[in-house]
Scaffold this active site. Sequence first.
Site, PDB file in Angstrom:
ATOM      1  N   LYS A 189       0.801  -1.221   0.000  1.00  0.00           N
ATOM      2  CA  LYS A 189       0.000   0.000   0.000  1.00  0.00           C
ATOM      3  C   LYS A 189       0.839   1.279   0.000  1.00  0.00           C
ATOM      4  O   LYS A 189       0.371   2.344  -0.417  1.00  0.00           O
ATOM      5  CB  LYS A 189      -0.930   0.008   1.217  1.00  0.00           C
ATOM      6  CG  LYS A 189      -2.104  -0.948   1.109  1.00  0.00           C
ATOM      7  CD  LYS A 189      -3.167  -0.432   0.164  1.00  0.00           C
ATOM      8  CE  LYS A 189      -4.440  -1.237   0.247  1.00  0.00           C
ATOM      9  NZ  LYS A 189      -5.513  -0.666  -0.584  1.00  0.00           N
ATOM     10  N   SER A 201       0.663  -9.779  -0.266  1.00  0.00           N
ATOM     11  CA  SER A 201       0.384  -8.347  -0.188  1.00  0.00           C
ATOM     12  C   SER A 201       0.677  -7.701   1.152  1.00  0.00           C
ATOM     13  O   SER A 201       0.852  -6.486   1.216  1.00  0.00           O
ATOM     14  CB  SER A 201      -1.083  -8.087  -0.552  1.00  0.00           C
ATOM     15  OG  SER A 201      -1.949  -8.776   0.330  1.00  0.00           O
TER      16      SER A 201
END
Length: 422
Positions: free
Chosen positions: A59, A315
């Site tokens: 992110k 992720s």
Amino acid sequence: MKINKTLNLPALEAVKTARKSIENVVNYTPLQYNARLSEQFGANIFLKREDLQPVRSYKLRGAYNKIKSLFNEGKISDGIVCASAGNHAQGVAFSCKQLRIKGTIFMPVTTPKQKLEQVEMFGGTYAEIRLVGDTFDASKKAAFDFAETSGAAFIHPFDDVQIIEGQATLALEILEQQKEKSDYIFIPIGGGGLASGIATVFKELSKETQLIGVEPKGAPSMKTSIHNGVNTELSEIDGFVDGAAVKRVGDLNFEICRNVLSDCISVDEGKVCDTILQLYNKEAIVLEPAGALSISALEQYRDQIKDKNVVCIVSGSNNDITRMEEIKERALLYKGFKHYFMVKFPQRPGALKDFVLYVLGADDDITHFEYTKKNSRETALAIVGIELSNPNDFEGLKQRMQNLGYFESYLNDNPDVLNMLV
């Protein structure tokens, strides 16, 4: 679910520009060959380790690219604001501290404590946390309202071109790192920013690569939207995979993903939990639920990926250690080792002893027992949790319980009751 191939992608040159903008902040994460998974699936499985970013998730790429762009344009005099279930918040907080910008971060009340502490650590005095609502969507509304009244620039976690371009830089790295063309890439999907970014690059530079989006079974917002042909808000979701549990994906992300994804599938939360435990126990890799989505999807594609080159996007790794008992429980339920029953016990001395002797297998274990003697009836109900040594023994256990008059009902098939126990 096969997807319409009409393309509508951000410019590749903008992705390359984003890469230069974030290169001094974002790690060039490894693309690691995983021998165990490769042997298990008869394929060459590689893990793109975005859990090794400074904020332990991808992110940061999108957040920093967006905020740095606004900073360069002089558009953040009133600060910035965002909403996040955790990882976007950390990326924003980190960016605020790097650029010395005041940020207000709205997060769900249900956010794990570990993620709250990480946001505080990365943002320092530059990030203020406000806890609002039980879901990301509730926090997002509060953040929108704050942006309108304060003038702060809203940093969307996924539905923004510059966010997508930042996430897309990950795909440029994969193309540089791979020794042979990737046949499949499995991409976790929450709001769709990462999948949109990877699609932007691979549909330009590696059209043959199959892009598989992966969502949690309890929050299949992209899969549902693609099936309906319109971006669809789910009425309710299971928030367990907190980094990927959103009721509605981004409009821009939906348009890109429905045009370029080869498939979009969902994975049971129990399977995700089992993957987390396997990676921790066998590779010492600590993953959060969303970070394990892509690996969890491999079983569904076992036949297609055989002898192929496969990349799984890992992720994030922002997992609160206090959640491990729940993760273990969900994994045991998914694999058929753990079962809950409503049991009728005769109200006489020795009833429980008989249950253990004549119902349980030699290596089975009672892990949960709720019973209170409140009256003088012949029988009373108890909730019993049993962990089997072999999941194939379940039918025998149930049959013995029925034959001896103990069985009242099986609770694993009752989500409302089970959610109170797990």
